[in-house]
Design an enzyme around this catalytic site. Sequence first.
Site, short mmCIF file in Angstrom:
data_model
loop_
_atom_site.label_atom_id
_atom_site.label_comp_id
_atom_site.label_asym_id
_atom_site.label_seq_id
_atom_site.Cartn_x
_atom_site.Cartn_y
_atom_site.Cartn_z
N ASN A 232 -77.81 80.08 58.66
CA ASN A 232 -79.19 80.17 59.17
C ASN A 232 -79.47 79.18 60.31
O ASN A 232 -80.61 79.03 60.73
CB ASN A 232 -80.20 79.99 58.03
CG ASN A 232 -80.05 78.66 57.33
OD1 ASN A 232 -79.18 77.85 57.69
ND2 ASN A 232 -80.88 78.41 56.33
N ASN B 136 -83.55 68.22 54.16
CA ASN B 136 -82.70 68.02 52.97
C ASN B 136 -82.39 66.54 52.90
O ASN B 136 -81.46 66.07 53.57
CB ASN B 136 -81.36 68.77 53.13
CG ASN B 136 -81.46 70.25 52.87
OD1 ASN B 136 -82.52 70.78 52.57
ND2 ASN B 136 -80.34 70.94 53.01
N PRO C 127 -89.88 76.73 61.01
CA PRO C 127 -89.31 77.93 61.63
C PRO C 127 -89.52 79.17 60.78
O PRO C 127 -89.40 79.11 59.55
CB PRO C 127 -87.82 77.59 61.74
CG PRO C 127 -87.57 76.46 60.81
CD PRO C 127 -88.87 75.80 60.51
N GLY C 128 -89.87 80.26 61.43
CA GLY C 128 -89.98 81.54 60.72
C GLY C 128 -88.70 82.32 60.91
O GLY C 128 -87.67 81.76 61.27
N HIS D 258 -90.62 74.15 54.52
CA HIS D 258 -89.65 73.91 55.61
C HIS D 258 -89.32 75.17 56.39
O HIS D 258 -88.55 75.12 57.34
CB HIS D 258 -88.39 73.28 55.05
CG HIS D 258 -87.38 74.26 54.52
ND1 HIS D 258 -87.69 75.24 53.60
CD2 HIS D 258 -86.05 74.42 54.79
CE1 HIS D 258 -86.60 75.94 53.32
NE2 HIS D 258 -85.60 75.47 54.02
#
Lengths: 484, 136
Positions: free
Chosen positions: A206, A333, A381-382, A407
């Site tokens: 991702n 994270n 972020p989308g 997030h």
Amino acid sequence: MPDWTKCFDNISDYKIKIPRTCFEGMRVPGIIYAGPELLDDLKSDDAPQQVANVATLPGIVEYSLAMPDIHYGYGFPIGGVAAMSVEEGVISPGGVGFDINCGVRLLASTIEAGDARAKADELATMLFRDVPTGVGSTSDIRLRGGDMDKVLRMGAAWAARNGMGWEEDLEYCESGGALEDADPGEVGRRARERGANQLGTLGAGNHFIEVQEVEEIFDDRAARAFGLEKGMAAVMIHSGSRGLGHQVCDDAIRTMREAVVRYGYELPDRQLACAPVESPEGRAYYAGMCAAANFAWANRQCLAHTVRGTMERVFGASAERLGLRLVYDVAHNIAKFEEHEVGGKKRRLCVHRKGATRAFAAGHPELAQRHAGVGQPVIVPGDMGSASYVMAGTPQAMAETWGSVCHGAGRVKSRTSAKKEFNAASVLEDLAAHGVTVRAGSKKSLLEEAPGAYKNVDHVVNTCVNAGLATIVARLRPIVVIKG
Amino acid sequence: MAPYRIVEHTADAGIHVTGGTLEELFSDAARGMMSVICEVPPEGWPETHVVELSAPDAESLIVDWLAELLYLLEVKNFFTTDPRVEKVEGGAMRAVVGGARLRGVVHATEIKAVTHHMISVDRTMNGFETTIYFDL
């Protein structure tokens, strides 16, 4: 899969409680932030079990929390936040994840979005060529002699002070782009080998780079403080600590799986392996994790430097002239020692955020001067077809979630079902119809990351706003997407 | 029945593996993991590595074994195609791993790590089975 809805105790339309009585061993209740439009996804996912599992960890304070982008992870759920007592609590590599300090940074610019759109194809090709992506990719950055130790100590500053960035970049990174408790001595040989050629590489999965348009401003004052202007282009970079961080986590779990037996912990999932915060194993992990986090900040700094160079060549002007200033760089994270109020008293806690962003409110002493009056920028972020958001932290987030918020959009479909359900041609066609130009390493990675595999980011952001955890500052639309 | 199958996971991926013996289980787990990375093995120069490991229990050992193959891929550019697990006994294992040293970058699925998530190596009527999740 157990029917978790039987346990759900709605505190409000945006906040669900899982009482302690719901699952054996829970020391504190679970709290999940989810608006009505997210409930169906939540019910069809096993993530609430993981919220309950985290609630069984020794020394957890008040709640096991989950942000609205919650989905099933390993150990902690993605979107999980837990604060542990320093004196009686544990630190868990499973509460941080393998990609230590995976995070996002956003560069603003004074490039008109229309100009970026007109050069979308060239931008996509050049960025994909300049930024190393994919399995086995390496960068041109060669670490010699004691360089690796310096990277692990200095983080983003190592890159900025070696010609890969600006001094002001550091001011706009969470924690200044380096955690001072890092001990390079806690980063083993294998971790160093894995990271040796990876500084400045994006990775796969991702991780992405997007050129975006600042489509809408919702809060003028905060947008000014963040340096965002409607109609201008921006660049978002999502990457982490690469193989170095993965190995630091791997090594720590190996140590802690044996420590768990020694300390007599009974855990519902081996991935929650942990040790007391103040134990030799806990201290060693924390020092190594900080070093890996610094590697990630250096990595995103190097990636931003590459992006600035590409933009300079495409637009024929210097990065300074193009106004490619850092808005902010956030970790999602990480475990950190922070001071928070518990029962009216300030306490130092070990806050684990796994797929969650720090979101400190205005006035917090750790914020940059420029953000002091409006709160910390939070980058959300989308998916690659819709939108991303910039938000700001609130006092309520400080009071309820240890200053944390979502997030991203959060996955809703597995990679396998995304590959079955979508086809590359129609995904590309849809993206083109939305004005998005994509370069991906493979059809497989494009399909796995197809917009339909994610929750609607608007729903996630709305839950955060309606629950009072953040305010919206700006919405950004993708123009160019680079995937590993 | 195929010795392994991909298991759905919202964010990541897993494999369910069966084997008549622990050696078969470990070999097929390796094949399963490599198939998650790349369905068609990439081309490269033939190479062989010997892997010897020990761990406190079968669960830890199988995670360490797969993590070792990930390390070989990332650091040595070695893609496993023929994992011959010769012996798994008393918390120790030995394997001769055939594969290919990659010639360049492969655009494949990047497995960040092998997780210990809900790991359990179980005895069945026909041997052993386990489910292993990967962080992607």
